[in-house]
Design an enzyme around this catalytic site. Structure first.
Site, mmCIF file in Angstrom:
data_model
loop_
_atom_site.group_PDB
_atom_site.id
_atom_site.type_symbol
_atom_site.label_atom_id
_atom_site.label_comp_id
_atom_site.label_asym_id
_atom_site.label_seq_id
_atom_site.Cartn_x
_atom_site.Cartn_y
_atom_site.Cartn_z
ATOM 1 N N CYS A 89 0.820 -1.113 -0.197
ATOM 2 C CA CYS A 89 -0.233 0.139 -0.087
ATOM 3 C C CYS A 89 0.731 1.419 -0.095
ATOM 4 O O CYS A 89 -0.047 1.751 -0.254
ATOM 5 C CB CYS A 89 -0.592 0.210 1.474
ATOM 6 N N HIS A 143 -2.150 8.211 6.894
ATOM 7 C CA HIS A 143 -2.126 6.964 5.495
ATOM 8 C C HIS A 143 -3.628 6.466 6.070
ATOM 9 O O HIS A 143 -4.792 5.743 5.650
ATOM 10 C CB HIS A 143 -0.722 5.745 5.765
ATOM 11 N N GLU A 146 0.148 4.933 13.526
ATOM 12 C CA GLU A 146 0.241 6.114 13.291
ATOM 13 C C GLU A 146 -0.043 7.105 13.959
ATOM 14 O O GLU A 146 0.580 7.884 13.546
ATOM 15 C CB GLU A 146 -0.664 6.108 11.422
ATOM 16 N N LYS A 188 -9.140 8.559 2.637
ATOM 17 C CA LYS A 188 -9.745 7.151 2.656
ATOM 18 C C LYS A 188 -11.884 7.499 3.331
ATOM 19 O O LYS A 188 -11.524 5.975 3.111
ATOM 20 C CB LYS A 188 -9.035 6.239 3.466
ATOM 21 N N HIS A 227 -9.203 3.020 0.713
ATOM 22 C CA HIS A 227 -8.348 2.151 0.340
ATOM 23 C C HIS A 227 -8.042 1.842 -1.131
ATOM 24 O O HIS A 227 -7.983 0.751 -0.752
ATOM 25 C CB HIS A 227 -8.027 1.595 1.456
ATOM 26 N N PHE A 271 1.537 -3.389 4.092
ATOM 27 C CA PHE A 271 1.966 -4.025 4.652
ATOM 28 C C PHE A 271 3.325 -4.567 3.835
ATOM 29 O O PHE A 271 3.924 -4.933 2.954
ATOM 30 C CB PHE A 271 0.978 -6.355 3.585
#
Length: 406
Positions: free
Chosen positions: A161, A301, A312, A330, A335, A394
């Site tokens: 991502c 993010h 985060e 998002k 996403h 990931f």
């Protein structure tokens, strides 16, 4: 070669619209795009954020559209807009000095699934002879290069991502090294398919609010329960700033610094204390010669997952104690995985240009554990001289891009 790197063009195809202006308007209005999807009906999670209908044959030409997976179609459309925005004509440039770097993820997912269904139902004679180039990870970058006669390096980055943001970092390096004068960079993803949706659901990564898709993506909210899948593509045109100005093009923003690290902790979970995220934030600040006090905005993010948002938030509050405005787009766009870093980089550039931070949709009750200045409900006007865009993926991939006004 040290030089200021300029963003001179933007192109976006997202669930909010088929161009940059439509996407910007939707995120500033805080209008979620998630909805039930026909191809996912009957699955544990039956909704996602989809790009509005478009005629690929009309946009790209019938023969071109026919031989491309949807992810490649999207990035070609975004590239056309970005080049037009940058006032560049690929028919007149020196293609040997132009590079392409595109972030890719589950490229070809739609083609994989439809072609396998044909094999199973009708046999091998019904499989497209174009299957292999359609699903190749290299195809999005190769097709952009082909469409615009870009003969410099043509690369695909794959950092989950964070792929779109990693592509921007590599593009910057190509300009700084002197290998290229112009780089077309960004990310693309089109994997809102039954198999991929089921895989993420089995992993426990998706929101399960099937009764309220529009309210499902809730970054940093105390009621968040997972992310919402999306498709998108975004492209940024990068050049050395002095050369852009020499051809009469004022930069939209400057890419001032980048930070890239890897957690090396777990296949899918972030480091529990955000070690890699904090290192990436600090590296981007250092390269950009910015202090934490200089950063007025962080486009996070912010995926709406329990652990990811918590890590985060802690990283931002630790490295940036001065309290910049924080948002996540998002909640509106979902996403888009490999495309997300590029989409959010482009939106960060627009925030700098417009002195405006879009709100985080569905952030109704911020998690009380997070000590951050979230933008909610309505967009926040604010003088912005520098801003960060965070991307995490990931595998422990962490990328932070630092932008500043020209």
């Amino acid at each position: 070669m040290t030089a200021d790197i300029a963003v001179t063009g933007l192109g976006m195809v997202t669930p909010a619209g088929l161009d940059t202006q439509s996407t910007w308007r939707a995120v500033c209005d805080g209008r979620p795009t998630a909805a039930t999807a026909d191809q996912l009906v009957g699955l544990p999670v039956d909704f996602c954020c989809s790009v509005p209908p478009f005629d690929a044959a009309q946009s790209l030409g019938r023969r071109t559209a026919y031989r491309l997976d949807r992810a490649t179609q999207l990035v070609l459309m975004a590239t056309e807009e970005a080049l037009h925005d940058a006032a560049l004509d690929s028919r007149t440039w020196d293609g040997a000095r132009v590079g392409v770097v595109i972030g890719g993820g589950l490229n070809g997912a739609q083609t994989w699934e439809t072609q396998y269904q044909r094999l199973r139902d009708s046999g091998p004679r019904h499989i497209s002879p174009l299957l292999i180039p359609m699903i190749s990870p290299s195809t999005p970058a190769g097709e952009v290069a082909l469409a615009h006669q870009a003969h410099g390096p043509s690369l695909v980055t794959a950092t989950a991502c964070a792929s779109g943001a990693t592509a921007v970092v590599v593009a910057r390096d190509l300009l700084r090294s002197g290998q290229c004068d112009i780089v077309i960079t960004g990310g693309t993803e089109a994997s809102n398919t039954p198999l991929i949706a089921t895989g993420f659901a089995q992993l426990g990564a998706l929101s399960t609010r099937c009764d309220d898709p529009a309210g499902a993506s809730r970054p940093f909210d105390r009621a968040r329960d997972g992310f919402v899948m999306a498709e998108a593509a975004a492209v940024l045109i990068l050049e050395r700033a002095n050369e852009a100005r020499a051809r009469g093009r004022k930069p939209r923003a400057l890419l001032a610094g980048c930070g890239s690290t890897t957690d090396a902790h777990h296949p899918t979970a972030p480091h529990p204390y955000g070690r890699g995220a904090k290192q990436a934030l600090r590296a981007a600040l250092a390269e950009a010669a910015l202090s934490h006090q200089d950063v007025a905005h962080v486009n996070s993010h912010g995926t709406s997952t329990l652990r990811g948002d918590a890590v985060e938030a802690e990283a931002i509050s630790t490295v940036l104690p001065s309290g910049p405005l924080v948002n996540s787009t998002k909640g509106v766009l979902g996403h888009s995985m490999a495309a997300a870093g590029a989409v959010e980089a482009a939106l960060t550039v627009l925030s700098l240009q417009h002195s405006l931070v879009p709100p985080s949709a569905n952030l109704d009750r911020p998690d009380p554990a997070f000590d951050l200045d979230f933008v909610t409900k309505v967009a926040a006007p604010r003088r912005l001289d520098a801003a960060l865009s965070n991307s995490f993926g990931f595998g422990g991939h962490n990328v932070v891009l630092a932008f500043r006004t020209p």
